[in-house]
Write an enzyme that holds these catalytic residues in place. Sequence first.
Site, short mmCIF file in Angstrom:
data_model
loop_
_atom_site.label_atom_id
_atom_site.label_comp_id
_atom_site.label_asym_id
_atom_site.label_seq_id
_atom_site.Cartn_x
_atom_site.Cartn_y
_atom_site.Cartn_z
N ASP A 164 0.83 -1.08 0.10
CA ASP A 164 0.04 0.02 -0.05
C ASP A 164 0.70 1.27 0.01
OD1 ASP A 164 -2.05 -2.12 0.30
OD2 ASP A 164 -2.88 -0.68 2.20
N HIS A 214 3.56 -2.33 3.18
CA HIS A 214 3.84 -0.81 2.68
C HIS A 214 4.89 -0.71 2.03
CE1 HIS A 214 0.65 -0.91 5.82
NE2 HIS A 214 0.13 0.10 5.07
NI NI Z 1 -2.64 3.38 3.30
#
Ligand code: NI
Length: 305
Positions: free
Chosen positions: A112, A258
């Site tokens: 992400d 992430h």
């Molecule tokens: Ni996010």
Amino acid sequence: MDQTPDALPEPLNVPPANTAEQLSRRGFIALSAALGGCAAVGSPKTDAPVESAARNPAPAKTTANNSYRTPTVQGPVPRNPDVNQSANFNKGVGVTHTRVMVSGNFVAMTFDDGPHPQNTPRLLDMLRARNIKATFYVIGRSVDLYPQVLRRTVAEGHEIGNHTYTHRLLSKLSDSEVRKEMSRCAASVETAAGVRMRTMRPPYGGLLQHQREMIFNEFGYPTILWAVDPLDWKRPGASVVASRILTGTTPGAIILAHDLHAQTVDAMPATLDGLLRKGYQFVTVSQLLAMKTDPATAQASITSP
Ligand code: NI
């Protein structure tokens, strides 16, 4: 890094109550510690717990550990098998997913908050070396800044998912604002790389049920949450990130990470190689959804155009 991502709110990744319960049951992560770190988490029925954090997001200091260098891989790395699997799931697949019932050791790795100008390309190198296809939930605003990174991601066979344009907490927005967040991100991705996204992930995991249904009906995006959360945004250290993912992953899992954070990327060689050695095969989120082992759905996804 010190560049643009500092302007982004720190991902809270507060799982919805049902996911939290699942995670806690499985003992995937030290969830109590995790929740202790997030403001006022605990109400089971709404997204209210993340409100205060969203109003006052902690500055996202993604300070790079400049002394760290990912060790050069010596010799061949484990290789993900070529997976000839349709990504053509149909609407019957359902609105919300944290994992998918599949037969086989398939998992979907998701990243992400990119694209990031340094960390994403470094991650792409690692994935390419292992023939792993992942899914990137991108922020439209960052796509506009780094379209070339998105183009490389698409060119190398990864899936792109919608993570909104500005990374706001959608559960606090009106329907029209939610539509705008979705459509602006979609426009950025289409402009940069010419692809249409198939799924979405809400920032902070915060999305009300009626919003999920609206997005599903109007954009065709299922809401993709996660079954494994290494809490990598807290930067616990690359080895901790790797071990949390290796411990928590089971077949059908959607794994959250992430690519915004250098430390998460640092954790990936050990994470990916560890999962490959355990026999997991990596597919994209859409491929995972398409192989859902409900007979009716499976048949529909095979026969639909
Ligand atoms: Ni996010």
